[in-house]
Scaffold this motif. Structure first.
Motif, PDB file in Angstrom:
ATOM      1  N   UNK A 246       0.820  -1.216   0.000  1.00  0.00           N
ATOM      2  CA  UNK A 246       0.000   0.000   0.000  1.00  0.00           C
ATOM      3  C   UNK A 246       0.854   1.266   0.000  1.00  0.00           C
ATOM      4  N   UNK A 247       1.898   1.285   0.793  1.00  0.00           N
ATOM      5  CA  UNK A 247       2.718   2.493   0.888  1.00  0.00           C
ATOM      6  C   UNK A 247       3.536   2.735  -0.374  1.00  0.00           C
ATOM      7  N   UNK A 248       4.045   1.685  -0.983  1.00  0.00           N
ATOM      8  CA  UNK A 248       4.778   1.833  -2.239  1.00  0.00           C
ATOM      9  C   UNK A 248       3.852   2.372  -3.327  1.00  0.00           C
ATOM     10  N   UNK A 249       2.658   1.824  -3.399  1.00  0.00           N
ATOM     11  CA  UNK A 249       1.687   2.302  -4.384  1.00  0.00           C
ATOM     12  C   UNK A 249       1.338   3.768  -4.137  1.00  0.00           C
TER      13      UNK A 249
ATOM     14  N   UNK B 100       1.289  15.226   1.035  1.00  0.00           N
ATOM     15  CA  UNK B 100       0.148  14.796   0.239  1.00  0.00           C
ATOM     16  C   UNK B 100       0.055  13.301   0.019  1.00  0.00           C
ATOM     17  N   UNK B 101       1.034  12.534   0.527  1.00  0.00           N
ATOM     18  CA  UNK B 101       1.032  11.077   0.370  1.00  0.00           C
ATOM     19  C   UNK B 101       0.683  10.446   1.710  1.00  0.00           C
ATOM     20  N   UNK B 102      -0.292   9.542   1.735  1.00  0.00           N
ATOM     21  CA  UNK B 102      -0.634   8.882   2.989  1.00  0.00           C
ATOM     22  C   UNK B 102       0.360   7.773   3.337  1.00  0.00           C
ATOM     23  N   UNK B 103       0.490   7.505   4.627  1.00  0.00           N
ATOM     24  CA  UNK B 103       1.303   6.409   5.131  1.00  0.00           C
ATOM     25  C   UNK B 103       0.359   5.469   5.870  1.00  0.00           C
ATOM     26  N   UNK B 104       0.259   4.228   5.400  1.00  0.00           N
ATOM     27  CA  UNK B 104      -0.684   3.263   5.964  1.00  0.00           C
ATOM     28  C   UNK B 104       0.057   2.329   6.917  1.00  0.00           C
TER      29      UNK B 104
ATOM     30  N   UNK C 136      -3.984   5.634   9.154  1.00  0.00           N
ATOM     31  CA  UNK C 136      -3.469   6.359   7.991  1.00  0.00           C
ATOM     32  C   UNK C 136      -2.978   7.715   8.473  1.00  0.00           C
ATOM     33  N   UNK C 137      -1.689   7.960   8.248  1.00  0.00           N
ATOM     34  CA  UNK C 137      -1.036   9.189   8.700  1.00  0.00           C
ATOM     35  C   UNK C 137      -0.437   9.913   7.501  1.00  0.00           C
ATOM     36  N   UNK C 138      -0.146  11.202   7.638  1.00  0.00           N
ATOM     37  CA  UNK C 138       0.582  11.885   6.573  1.00  0.00           C
ATOM     38  C   UNK C 138       1.998  11.323   6.483  1.00  0.00           C
ATOM     39  N   UNK C 139       2.495  11.099   5.285  1.00  0.00           N
ATOM     40  CA  UNK C 139       3.859  10.591   5.107  1.00  0.00           C
ATOM     41  C   UNK C 139       4.836  11.677   5.571  1.00  0.00           C
TER      42      UNK C 139
END
Length: 95
Positions: free
Chosen positions: A22-25, A73-77, A65-68
């Motif tokens: 998920x995070x790579x995507x 603008x990219x989520x961190x799961x 789900x946190x901000x990267x």
């Protein structure tokens, strides 16, 4: 992934990639299509697809789900429990 993205931009073509991480995507894809048992569960930019309810809906796992921290603008799961050690899930029927 950077080379693929650059080529796609240069030649104005779409790239279809299957990613279970998920995070790579979320880091590399402009749009995500989340499937659950072969059906579309969500299709949007990463921050629209990667809502806390998305992994629960598609895979039956809880997630935060946190901000990267390095990519605005990219989520961190962050998957919870046993799912945290798995790179993918096989899916379950949508509720």
């Amino acid at each position: 992934m950077a080379a693929t993205r650059a080529l796609a931009h240069e030649h104005r073509v779409a790239v279809v990639a299957v990613r279970h991480g998920l995070n790579l995507a979320a880091c590399w894809c402009a749009r995500l299509l989340q499937l659950a048992v072969g059906l579309t569960a969500a299709g949007d930019p990463p921050d629209g697809v990667m809502a806390p309810a998305a992994p629960e809906r598609a895979c039956g796992v809880s997630a935060a789900v946190l901000p990267h921290p390095d990519r605005p603008g990219v989520p961190l799961v962050l998957l919870a429990g046993r799912a945290a050690s798995s790179l993918h899930c096989v899916g379950r029927p949508l509720a």
